[in-house]
Design a protein around this motif. Structure first.
Motif, PDB file in Angstrom:
ATOM      1  N   LYS A 136      27.745 -28.254  18.960  1.00  0.00           N
ATOM      2  CA  LYS A 136      29.113 -28.503  18.508  1.00  0.00           C
ATOM      3  C   LYS A 136      29.735 -27.233  17.940  1.00  0.00           C
ATOM      4  O   LYS A 136      30.944 -27.006  18.081  1.00  0.00           O
ATOM      5  N   PHE A 137      28.907 -26.415  17.285  1.00  0.00           N
ATOM      6  CA  PHE A 137      29.410 -25.138  16.778  1.00  0.00           C
ATOM      7  C   PHE A 137      29.979 -24.309  17.920  1.00  0.00           C
ATOM      8  O   PHE A 137      31.093 -23.765  17.820  1.00  0.00           O
ATOM      9  N   LYS A 138      29.246 -24.196  19.006  1.00  0.00           N
ATOM     10  CA  LYS A 138      29.717 -23.387  20.130  1.00  0.00           C
ATOM     11  C   LYS A 138      30.980 -23.987  20.748  1.00  0.00           C
ATOM     12  O   LYS A 138      31.871 -23.245  21.180  1.00  0.00           O
ATOM     13  N   THR A 139      31.068 -25.312  20.765  1.00  0.00           N
ATOM     14  CA  THR A 139      32.282 -25.937  21.286  1.00  0.00           C
ATOM     15  C   THR A 139      33.488 -25.572  20.428  1.00  0.00           C
ATOM     16  O   THR A 139      34.555 -25.228  20.952  1.00  0.00           O
ATOM     17  N   GLY A 140      33.323 -25.646  19.108  1.00  0.00           N
ATOM     18  CA  GLY A 140      34.425 -25.286  18.212  1.00  0.00           C
ATOM     19  C   GLY A 140      34.856 -23.840  18.379  1.00  0.00           C
ATOM     20  O   GLY A 140      36.061 -23.530  18.399  1.00  0.00           O
ATOM     21  N   ILE A 141      33.893 -22.933  18.506  1.00  0.00           N
ATOM     22  CA  ILE A 141      34.209 -21.523  18.705  1.00  0.00           C
ATOM     23  C   ILE A 141      34.915 -21.325  20.041  1.00  0.00           C
ATOM     24  O   ILE A 141      35.882 -20.547  20.145  1.00  0.00           O
ATOM     25  N   ALA A 142      34.445 -22.021  21.064  1.00  0.00           N
ATOM     26  CA  ALA A 142      35.073 -21.899  22.386  1.00  0.00           C
ATOM     27  C   ALA A 142      36.537 -22.323  22.328  1.00  0.00           C
ATOM     28  O   ALA A 142      37.415 -21.659  22.893  1.00  0.00           O
ATOM     29  N   TRP A 143      36.817 -23.422  21.659  1.00  0.00           N
ATOM     30  CA  TRP A 143      38.206 -23.864  21.524  1.00  0.00           C
ATOM     31  C   TRP A 143      39.017 -22.843  20.717  1.00  0.00           C
ATOM     32  O   TRP A 143      40.130 -22.475  21.101  1.00  0.00           O
ATOM     33  N   LEU A 144      38.463 -22.384  19.593  1.00  0.00           N
ATOM     34  CA  LEU A 144      39.181 -21.453  18.733  1.00  0.00           C
ATOM     35  C   LEU A 144      39.619 -20.211  19.501  1.00  0.00           C
ATOM     36  O   LEU A 144      40.756 -19.739  19.342  1.00  0.00           O
ATOM     37  N   LEU A 145      38.729 -19.665  20.331  1.00  0.00           N
ATOM     38  CA  LEU A 145      38.984 -18.383  20.980  1.00  0.00           C
ATOM     39  C   LEU A 145      39.680 -18.493  22.328  1.00  0.00           C
ATOM     40  O   LEU A 145      39.938 -17.462  22.964  1.00  0.00           O
ATOM     41  N   THR A 146      39.987 -19.701  22.760  1.00  0.00           N
ATOM     42  CA  THR A 146      40.649 -19.829  24.066  1.00  0.00           C
ATOM     43  C   THR A 146      41.962 -20.596  23.993  1.00  0.00           C
ATOM     44  O   THR A 146      42.687 -20.649  24.998  1.00  0.00           O
ATOM     45  N   LEU A 147      42.285 -21.192  22.841  1.00  0.00           N
ATOM     46  CA  LEU A 147      43.571 -21.871  22.704  1.00  0.00           C
ATOM     47  C   LEU A 147      44.680 -20.843  22.473  1.00  0.00           C
ATOM     48  O   LEU A 147      44.422 -19.660  22.267  1.00  0.00           O
TER      49      LEU A 147
END
Length: 629
Positions: free
Chosen positions: A468-479
C-alpha cells in the motif's frame, strides 16, 4: 544582537546600521562605545528597502522610547519624499510614509527626528534590487517538494544549539517539546541526499525567530518578523543557504504565517496600538470552522469567531483589517523575497486571515514577484470548500475572491489515506477529488501530499503495509500538481499524532551519536522504500509527460483505479489494484488511450507488460507503465 539595529546617539550624532547586524552593509560607525551603551535603541521596520519596487510607497515603523513625540524630517534626496507621518496610540512608535520615485538611486537617506529644540539624525539604507534571473524561480509540476522540520532534521552547527539570551537556551533530544538542535547548515549538508531521492525543492517549517518559552521548535509562533531564529542561523546564513540551494539545483519554499504571531512578539509585548491585535473580553479561540466564511445562512458571530479568535493561547490573532498592520505584513514578505531570492511561499492557516487582507496581500506579492510560487494550507473537508481558497471559477462570496494560485491538496491526501487504510478501501473519493478540479482556474498549481507535521504518518495510517505504501507513492508522483513528501516518509518513519511530537521525531543520522544513519545506509525495507521513491521520482524528472502531460481517469471498477498521463508522443498508464486478490482487467476499456501502443514497461521494476488487452494486476499493487508502440 538584534537584527537590524540602529543606535540612537545624543543630539547631532549620526546614527548608522551596524555592519555586524546588517549583512552586506558597511556604513560608517561613528557612535563611540561609551555613547552607544548609554543611548536607547531605535528600530525601524522594514530594516532596509530597495529602489525600483513597483509600489513606490514605503511605510516605516519606527520604535524607540518616546519616539512618537517627535517629527520626522528628510534631508534632500532626489526621488524620495515624506508623504506623511502618523503618531500611534503608544508613544514608543511613529509611522513615516515615504514615496520612492522609480528614478531614485540606491544610497543612504538622512532622516532626522525633531522634538522641540532637539534634532536627532540617523540613516536608512536604500539598496539596488537584485536582478539575477536565477533568483525566485517559482515552482512547476516538474518539481517535487521535500518538507522538513529544521530542528528535527539535522544538526550541522552545534555552536548555535544554545544561544544566550533566548528563552529556551538548551537542547533536550529526549523531549518532544524541546529544541533538538537541527539548523540550516544541517539541511545544507544533505543537499546530495535530496537530489538522490529525486526532490527538487526544500520546504522547511518556519525559520523565522520563535523566541517562545515552550515548544518553540515548530516555528509557527513568530516573535520577530525580520530575523532568522538564531538556533537555525543568521539572516546572512539564510541568504547563503538559498544561494547554495540554487547553485545545487534545488529550490527553496519559505513557510510563513499571516494570521497570528507568538505572544512574545516584540509588537505584542509593546503594542503600537491596542487594535493591532484582535481581543475579546476574555480569551477566545477561533471556532476553527471556515464554512462560516461562505455559509449563505451563517451568523456574523460564527464568522467573527473564525477570523478573529486566537489560534491558540500563545498565538495572538493579528488584526489585518488595520491598514497599518496590513502594510507591515505585506512589506515584510516582500522584504524576504527580495533579500533572499526564495522561490515560493507556503502560507500557514490561510483561511483564518482577514479575507480582504488576503486579496490585498496576494495581489501585492504577485505584482512584485510574478514568478514566486504561492500555495496555502486550507485544511477543509470538501472539494468546493478547498477550491474556495484558491483561484477558482466561483463568484465572490461576502466580497472575497481568492487570488491564491494553489493550495495544499488535502482532498487528495484524505482520499489516498481512505483508499489504503482499510481492506478494499473506497477508491471513489480519489476519483471525485480529481473530478472536482473543474472548480479551479488551474488545479495543476495545487500541492498533493500524503502526510505532514500535523498528521499521523502515512506508513502508520496504512497499517505499515509496504504494498500500500508503494501504491500511495505511485499516486503521489504521477497525479497532477506539484507533489510534496514529508521528511522520513521515504524511509518508512512511522507514528500517530497523539500528540503531534510523535510525528516530528529526529531524522536518523542527522545528529551526533545516532546509531542509525539513513542518509548513508538504509537497511531492509527502509532501503526498498527509498529506492522506490527515488526511482519513480527521478523517472518523473526525466519524463515530462508525468509533469506536463494531460490526465485522463477512468471510474474505479472492481477495486481497480486507472488513469493516464499523456501528450502528443508519450503515454503512461497508472493502474492500481486496491484489493486483496489479483484482478483481471479488460484492457479494451482503455482503447482511447491504448491506440497506437502495443505493450508497456513498468518503470520501477522494469517488468514488461506484453498484453494490453488483458491485464493481470496483483493484489495491493500499483503499476506505472510506460506504453510502447
Amino acid at each position: 544582537m538584534k537584527f537590524p539595529q540602529i543606535l540612537l546617539a545624543a543630539a547631532g550624532l549620526l546614527l548608522s546600521f551596524a555592519s555586524s547586524a546588517t549583512p552586506g552593509f558597511s556604513g560608517p560607525a561613528v557612535v563611540t562605545e561609551a555613547v552607544a551603551k548609554a543611548a536607547p535603541t531605535i528600530r525601524i521596520d522594514p530594516t532596509y528597502w530597495w529602489v525600483g519596487m513597483k509600489n513606490p510607497k514605503l511605510q516605516l515603523l519606527v520604535n524607540a522610547p518616546g519616539i512618537g513625540n517627535t517629527m520626522a524630517i528628510l534631508a534632500a534626496y532626489p526621488g524620495v519624499t515624506i508623504e506623511s507621518q502618523q503618531k500611534l496610540e503608544s508613544a514608543n512608535y511613529l509611522i513615516i510614509n515615504l514615496v520612492i520615485d522609480p528614478a531614485a538611486k540606491p544610497g543612504l537617506l538622512k532622516l532626522g527626528l525633531k522634538s522641540g529644540n532637539t534634532y536627532r539624525p540617523y540613516t536608512y539604507k536604500l539598496r539596488a534590487r537584485n536582478l539575477d534571473p536565477q533568483r525566485t524561480q517559482g515552482l512547476t509540476q516538474a518539481d517535487f517538494i521535500y518538507m522538513l522540520m529544521p530542528d528535527r532534521f539535522a544538526n550541522g552547527d552545534p555552536k548555535n544549539d544554545v544561544v544566550k539570551g533566548t528563552r529556551v537556551n538548551h537542547v533536550a533530544r529526549d523531549s518532544m517539546y524541546a529544541r533538538h538542535g537541527g539548523d540550516l547548515k544541517g539541511i545544507e549538508n544533505h543537499f546530495d541526499y535530496f537530489k538522490k531521492l529525486g526532490t527538487t525543492a526544500i520546504w522547511p517549517t518556519p525559520v523565522i525567530e520563535n523566541d517562545m518559552p515552550k515548544a518553540s521548535y515548530h516555528g509557527y509562533a513568530v516573535t520577530d518578523c525580520y530575523k532568522i531564529d538564531p538556533r537555525y542561523g543568521t539572516n546572512a546564513e539564510y541568504q547563503q543557504f538559498v544561494k547554495a540551494a540554487h547553485a545545487d539545483g534545488l529550490k527553496v519554499v519559505q513557510d510563513i504565517v499571516l494570521n497570528h504571531w507568538g505572544s512574545y512578539h516584540h509588537l505584542f509585548l509593546d503594542k503600537p496600538a491596542a487594535d493591532w491585535f484582535h481581543a475579546f473580553p476574555s480569551f477566545t479561540r477561533s471556532n476553527y470552522n471556515a464554512f462560516a466564511l461562505n455559509d449563505p445562512y451563517g451568523s456574523k458571530r460564527d464568522y467573527t469567531l473564525f477570523n478573529d479568535g486566537w489560534f491558540d493561547t500563545t498565538m495572538p490573532d493579528v488584526n489585518q483589517g488595520n491598514p497599518l498592520v496590513a502594510t507591515y505584513i505585506i512589506q515584510n514578505f516582500l522584504w524576504w523575497v527580495e533579500s533572499t531570492g526564495i522561490d515560493g511561499y507556503r502560507i500557514d492557516t490561510y483561511p483564518y486571515s482577514n479575507p480582504q487582507f488576503l486579496m490585498q496581500w496576494g495581489k501585492a506579492i504577485a505584482e512584485e514577484y510574478p514568478k514566486l510560487a504561492q500555495f496555502g494550507e486550507a485544511w477543509e473537508g470538501t472539494e468546493a470548500e478547498q477550491a474556495f481558497f484558491a483561484q477558482n471559477i466561483l463568484p465572490p462570496v461576502n466580497g472575497f475572491k481568492s487570488n491564491l494560485p494553489g493550495v495544499l491538496d488535502f482532498q487528495i491526501c484524505f482520499a489516498i489515506s481512505d483508499a489504503l487504510k482499510t481492506e478494499n478501501g473506497d477508491l471513489s473519493k480519489l476519483y471525485h477529488a480529481l473530478q472536482g478540479d473543474w472548480l479551479y482556474v488551474d488545479a495543476t498549481r495545487n500541492v498533493p501530499f500524503l502526510d505532514n507535521h500535523d498528521m499521523s504518518r502515512f506508513y502508520s495510517v496504512i497499517g505499515e503495509d509496504f504494498g500500500k505504501f508503494k501504491t500511495g507513492i505511485a499516486w503521489l508522483l504521477t497525479l497532477r500538481g506539484t507533489p510534496q513528501l514529508y521528511y522520513g516518509t521515504e524511509v518508512l518513519m512511522k507514528n500517530f499524532s497523539d500528540p503531534d511530537g510523535k510525528v516530528r521525531e529526529d531524522f536518523p543520522g542527522g545528529f551526533a551519536g545516532d546509531k542509525t544513519n539513513y542518509f548513508t545506509a538504509r537497511p531492509g525495507q527502509a532501503g526498498e522504500a527509498f529506492d522506490y521513491v527515488s526511482k519513480l521520482a527521478n523517472y518523473r524528472k526525466s519524463h515530462p509527460v508525468l509533469s506536463s502531460g494531460k490526465l485522463m481517469q477512468f471510474i474505479p471498477q472492481d477495486g481497480v483505479y486507472t488513469y493516464f498521463r499523456y501528450d502528443d508522443g508519450a503515454c503512461v498508464m497508472v493502474i492500481a489494484n486496491n484489493t486483496k486478490d489479483e484482478k483481471k482487467v479488460d484492457g479494451t476499456r482503455f482503447a482511447e488511450r491504448f491506440a497506437g501502443f502495443s505493450s508497456g514497461v513498468e518503470v520501477v521494476s522494469g517488468a514488461v507488460v506484453s498484453d494490453l488487452q488483458t491485464l493481470r494486476v496483483p493484489a495491493h499493487t500499483a503499476w506505472v507503465v510506460e506504453l510502447r508502440k
